[in-house]
Design an enzyme around this catalytic site. Sequence first.
Site, PDB file in Angstrom:
ATOM      1  CG  ASP A   1      -0.275  -0.123   2.524  1.00 52.34           C
ATOM      2  OD1 ASP A   1       0.761   0.534   2.720  1.00 52.34           O
ATOM      3  OD2 ASP A   1      -0.780  -0.877   3.393  1.00 52.34           O
TER       4      ASP A   1
ATOM      5  CE  LYS B   1      -8.006  -0.176   2.778  1.00 60.10           C
ATOM      6  NZ  LYS B   1      -6.861  -1.088   2.805  1.00 60.10           N
TER       7      LYS B   1
ATOM      8  CG  MET C   1      -4.055   7.038   9.603  1.00 64.21           C
ATOM      9  SD  MET C   1      -2.959   7.718   8.341  1.00 64.21           S
ATOM     10  CE  MET C   1      -4.028   7.690   6.926  1.00 64.21           C
TER      11      MET C   1
END
Length: 531
Positions: free
Chosen positions: A44, A66, A181
């Site tokens: 990722d 993502k 995040m």
Amino acid sequence: MGIERDNAGAKGTVYLVGAGPGDPKLITVRGLECLRISDVVVYDRLASPRLLRNLKPGAERIYVGKLPDRHTMRQEEINQLLVDLALQGKTVTRLKGGDPTIFGRVGEEAELLYDNGIEFEIVPGITSAISVPAYAGIPVTHRDLASSLSIVTGHESPDKLDHSIHWDKVTNATGTLIFLMGVAKIGYIASQLIKHGKEPSTPVALIRWGTRVEQETVVGTLATIEEIVRAADFKPPAVIVVGDVVVQREKLRWAERRPLFGTRVLVTRARSQSSELAERIETLGGEACEYPVIATRESAAAEQIERVTEALQAAESYDWLLFTSVNGVEYFFGWLSRLGIDIRRYYKARIAAVGPATAAALESRGLIVDSIPAQFQAEGLIDILAGELQAGQRVLLARGALGRDVLPKELRARGAEVVDAAIYETVVAEEQDEEALELLKDGKVHMITFTSSSTVNNLITVLKRSGITNPLELLSAATIACIGPLTAEAARNAGLHVHIQPEDATIESLVQAMAAYRLKERMKHEEALKP
């Protein structure tokens, strides 16, 4: 692991590997081993693409990363993909940013592998929750400030945050709070912490792309941080640190004090020689982006092989051996080995070399250099030999096929008999790193190094070959650093502005000049920001 399964030989193994926080050097030894043996890697965006250089030839790469506004593959699909690949008998590495067990959903992936009788291994990684603050000068615990910490996910909507986080318990449970995040929700997070008992003056830091060249940090308090983030247009991904440990940053921001911090440097020299320059760049805080545009090799032409063989076989006839580069030394000894020529047959010859690196390469083979010019180019060698070279002496010049005519021409003018042996040739490298090219196209390369005239000319050739119609426009956006006057001349002749040229044409001098230039730029920038 004791997994019971049928037909074990037909199934592959899956390694669930933590890639660390971003800097590719922060992956574990075991993680690197898994990459090197894998048939396919599933990765990722939080795992450094530079790690993929460690894959074996032919290994498959599958990106499932993502983005904040887009999911390229649902987690359930990733879980099934790992199973499908393993059922094909492949060795698979699932490469995840940070540590796979901290908000990495490794439990879901491992559970489905277990249910399908597939052997797996979880390889821990350095979590961004502690490493990213460390690179910003913030230790997450401190004897006098915080003896405990909590790691909380912040990548949720406010409703989900309220459902998954017990604010009344989390707010004052530990000395330091780490949110992963949560940039887009920083205002809501700050307001909830204040609501549940944190002082509005509590220090807060957000660190974006920590440990990477793009690392950026903003600092405020719970009362001010939302506006600071908005004013800075601060984007994810980032780690949020809440607590008194943030004040340590004023003294401890070690990474940002390194002279090449925040600098991505394109290294154009041959891959076999790029490691020294790359290591020095990274030691000083930069990121070396290797994009080799030259390669060296022995000539395959029968006529050239015959000429070199004849020149080297006449070992006893030479009064001088002249070397102008480390490559010349390496290829010279390669030829001797293949031809079965004992170096002691050159017993009459004195040795001269251009530059300390060339001299060091000779000394590593037990040969002490008689003469090293202060000026690290052919003209310097001519000057130093002026008082020692005698008319009629025989000179072997062991160098590349692209060497300039000035050295043999001047030596012959002084009465020497010069044998110019082109023991290697420099060609355009056939393979380049596509990632490096994209960074260059996107304007994310800050500095370009040239270590020879060939690197200048070949970079332009390679870029044109890659479909870039105006390479000079692309290259002019970066700072140009040339190792010496001849390389700088080639860059100017090509139409580039040379910003950096050290006094001595050595790798160490080049790196130090780059560091001094960036430091000067930083001081100018800071001065401009003063009211």
